[in-house]
Design a protein around this motif. Structure first.
Motif, short mmCIF file in Angstrom:
data_model
loop_
_atom_site.label_atom_id
_atom_site.label_comp_id
_atom_site.label_asym_id
_atom_site.label_seq_id
_atom_site.Cartn_x
_atom_site.Cartn_y
_atom_site.Cartn_z
N ALA A 73 24.18 40.17 58.29
CA ALA A 73 25.63 40.19 58.54
C ALA A 73 26.04 39.09 59.50
N ASN A 74 25.22 38.83 60.52
CA ASN A 74 25.55 37.78 61.48
C ASN A 74 25.60 36.41 60.82
N GLY A 75 24.82 36.21 59.78
CA GLY A 75 24.78 34.92 59.12
C GLY A 75 26.03 34.58 58.34
N VAL A 76 26.87 35.59 58.07
CA VAL A 76 28.08 35.35 57.26
C VAL A 76 29.33 35.92 57.91
N ALA A 77 29.23 36.40 59.15
CA ALA A 77 30.33 37.14 59.77
C ALA A 77 31.59 36.29 59.90
N MET A 78 31.45 35.03 60.33
CA MET A 78 32.63 34.20 60.52
C MET A 78 33.29 33.86 59.18
N THR A 79 32.47 33.60 58.17
CA THR A 79 33.02 33.32 56.84
C THR A 79 33.79 34.52 56.31
N ALA A 80 33.23 35.71 56.46
CA ALA A 80 33.92 36.93 56.02
C ALA A 80 35.23 37.12 56.77
N PHE A 81 35.21 36.87 58.08
CA PHE A 81 36.43 37.02 58.87
C PHE A 81 37.52 36.06 58.40
N LEU A 82 37.15 34.81 58.14
CA LEU A 82 38.13 33.81 57.74
C LEU A 82 38.79 34.16 56.40
N TRP A 83 38.02 34.73 55.47
CA TRP A 83 38.52 34.92 54.11
C TRP A 83 38.96 36.36 53.81
N HIS A 84 38.89 37.27 54.78
CA HIS A 84 39.16 38.67 54.43
C HIS A 84 40.63 38.92 54.08
N LEU A 85 41.56 38.20 54.73
CA LEU A 85 42.97 38.38 54.36
C LEU A 85 43.25 37.77 53.00
N THR A 86 42.59 36.67 52.68
CA THR A 86 42.72 36.08 51.35
C THR A 86 42.31 37.10 50.29
N ALA A 87 41.20 37.78 50.54
CA ALA A 87 40.71 38.78 49.59
C ALA A 87 41.69 39.94 49.47
N MET A 88 42.16 40.43 50.60
CA MET A 88 43.07 41.58 50.56
C MET A 88 44.36 41.24 49.80
N LEU A 89 44.96 40.11 50.12
CA LEU A 89 46.20 39.72 49.45
C LEU A 89 45.95 39.35 47.99
N GLY A 90 44.74 38.86 47.70
CA GLY A 90 44.37 38.60 46.31
C GLY A 90 44.32 39.88 45.49
N VAL A 91 43.82 40.95 46.11
CA VAL A 91 43.78 42.24 45.41
C VAL A 91 45.19 42.73 45.12
N TYR A 92 46.07 42.65 46.10
CA TYR A 92 47.45 43.08 45.86
C TYR A 92 48.13 42.20 44.83
N GLY A 93 47.87 40.88 44.87
CA GLY A 93 48.45 39.99 43.87
C GLY A 93 48.00 40.33 42.47
N ALA A 94 46.70 40.65 42.34
CA ALA A 94 46.19 41.04 41.02
C ALA A 94 46.83 42.34 40.54
N MET A 95 47.03 43.28 41.47
CA MET A 95 47.67 44.54 41.08
C MET A 95 49.10 44.31 40.57
N LEU A 96 49.83 43.43 41.27
CA LEU A 96 51.19 43.14 40.82
C LEU A 96 51.19 42.41 39.48
N ALA A 97 50.25 41.48 39.30
CA ALA A 97 50.18 40.73 38.04
C ALA A 97 49.83 41.63 36.87
N LEU A 98 49.03 42.67 37.13
CA LEU A 98 48.62 43.59 36.08
C LEU A 98 49.54 44.80 35.96
N ASP A 99 50.64 44.76 36.70
CA ASP A 99 51.62 45.86 36.68
C ASP A 99 51.02 47.19 37.12
N VAL A 100 50.04 47.12 38.01
CA VAL A 100 49.50 48.35 38.60
C VAL A 100 50.50 48.85 39.64
N PRO A 101 50.91 50.09 39.60
CA PRO A 101 51.92 50.58 40.55
C PRO A 101 51.43 50.48 42.00
N LEU A 102 52.35 50.06 42.87
CA LEU A 102 52.07 50.05 44.31
C LEU A 102 52.87 51.18 44.94
#
Length: 450
Positions: free
Chosen positions: A309-338
């Motif tokens: 985990a220490n070997g990738v911790a900073m990379t995960a921290f930098l990209w975690h919001l990208t991943a979260m917002l990507g999930v929400y974007g995919a849900m909206l694109a696929l018309d999954v109810p929010l």
């Protein structure tokens, strides 16, 4: 031969404090989880769950663990700087400082610059193609916000040598001086109404927490056998918690230990004395868990997990919001109810959203983890350039903080944000960060390096 993680784990010297590595990973993981849980995304934008359900704000006293990361940083910086002094006993202060900055900033800035450049290019393409509205525009604004943490951390690295000298001379007195300064700033801010003075606490509060790491490095947070080793951490935790509760109950400080939309006073931006006391109780609490955690980390499987985990911790921290917002974007694109945030349907959907965000983060880590690996250190004999390294660190600090404030939205319109009363654009912030990083690299390699 075993996997690289297994080899690295098995090569760990007995003298290494494994608990510090666990705290580094756990604190970043708690921040990531907190961001994922607090995001209240609807088709109209991104809100904060703590504003929707104020009764959840006490949870920030557990999930706001950035003080633990900065505390661990102080411990690591003290060991790193002293190690360089031992390796270069005849080296000039300039050369040691330059080498220290390069070594500490390299692993931080390489993945950060990749993140910034990838998102900068993506943002430019999106806006050239006429995009940037809706959730996309919100994403372009939000993904850079966690960079404030990296900016503060850069300042801690840059100030380590002089503050370490103060610690070695005054011990707890150096910490007390910073804490008193933080209290004086709040007094001037709230009692006297002095404008702009509150921004000094970005330095005083976080550097005070960082100073606690120096005390830990010298064994001054818990010394002696048995219960004696628990006495000081218990006093720190109890005193910090009682004082923080009193400040929130009777002072002008809000309950939440993270920033809330629309609030007049934030404990985070700029930091307050209440947040410093919150940091004290967290540091004391994690020190009380030190012995049982050390026994757990003596197990090979547990230690390998922390190493990986220490070997990738900073990379995960930098990209975690990208991943979260990507999930929400995919849900909206696929018309999954929010569902509406905090409703039963929203809570029922939360585990699936978290799992999807974790999976996408893992994919991004797999793509970018190579940039977190440190490059080979320069030869010990090269001559560093301290002023050049200090200039580079300052530019990196200003650039990263500026980018965290302005984001990548409105690139074509020249969107600006105020950084120390000076308007800054995203391209200017990126340029400052890149130039600063190159200066630190050059100074750390020495004038004669090729």
């Amino acid at each position: 031969m075993g996997s690289p993680v297994r080899v690295l784990a098995e090569a760990t010297p007995d003298t290494r404090d494994r608990y510090v590595d666990l705290l580094r990973v756990a604190s970043l993981a708690a921040v990531v989880l907190g961001h994922w849980l607090m995001a209240a995304v609807t088709p109209d934008g991104v809100g904060n769950l703590l504003a929707v359900v104020p009764a959840l704000q006490p949870l920030t006293w557990l999930l706001q663990v950035m003080p633990v990361f900065f505390f661990v940083g102080g411990f690591a910086h003290a060991l790193s700087y002293r190690s360089l002094l031992r390796k270069r006993p005849q080296g000039s202060a300039d050369s040691v400082y330059s080498a220290f900055l390069r070594a500490r900033l390299q692993r931080l800035l390489r993945p950060t610059m990749v993140f910034v450049l990838v998102w900068g290019v993506a943002a430019l393409l999106i806006q050239l193609l006429g995009g940037g509205g809706g959730l996309t525009g919100v994403t372009l604004r939000l993904v850079t916000q966690p960079l404030w943490f990296i900016g503060i951390y850069l300042a801690m690295v840059a100030f380590t040598p002089p503050l370490l000298r103060l610690h070695e001379r005054y011990g707890w007195g150096a910490f007390a001086g910073l804490a008193i300064a933080a209290a004086a700033v709040d007094l001037l801010r709230f009692a006297a109404g002095v404008p702009y003075v509150e921004f000094l606490n970005f330095a005083f509060v976080w550097l005070a927490v960082h100073q606690l790491g120096f005390l830990r490095a010298d064994g001054r947070l818990g010394v002696g056998p048995g219960l004696c080793a628990l006495r000081r951490p218990a006093l720190l935790a109890g005193g910090g918690l009682i004082t923080a509760v009193a400040l929130v109950a009777f002072g002008p400080y809000p309950l939440s230990m993270v920033g809330m939309p629309g609030e007049k006073v934030s404990n985070m931006a700029p930091p307050t004395l209440a947040l410093l006391c919150h940091g004290l109780w967290l540091v004391g609490a994690v020190e009380l868990l030190r012995a049982p955690a050390a026994r757990l980390l003596a197990r090979p499987r547990a230690w390998r997990t922390v190493v990986a985990a220490n070997g990738v911790a900073m990379t995960a921290f930098l990209w975690h919001l990208t991943a979260m917002l990507g999930v929400y974007g995919a849900m909206l694109a696929l018309d999954v109810p929010l569902p509406e945030p905090a409703t039963a349907a929203w809570w029922a959907q939360t585990p699936l959203r978290l799992a999807a965000a974790a999976a996408l983060t893992a994919a991004l880590v797999a793509a970018f983890r190579t940039f977190e690996r440190p490059a080979p250190a320069p030869a010990a004999a090269v001559q560093g350039h301290g002023p050049l390294a200090a200039l580079g660190a300052t530019l990196c600090l200003l650039g990263v903080l500026g980018l965290s404030m302005v984001g990548f939205a409105g690139l074509l319109e020249g969107r600006t944000a105020l950084l120390i009363a000076v308007p800054v654009t995203a391209p200017a912030a990126v340029a400052m960060t890149l130039c600063g990083w190159l200066l630190v690299e050059r100074a750390g390699r020495g004038r004669g390096a090729r």
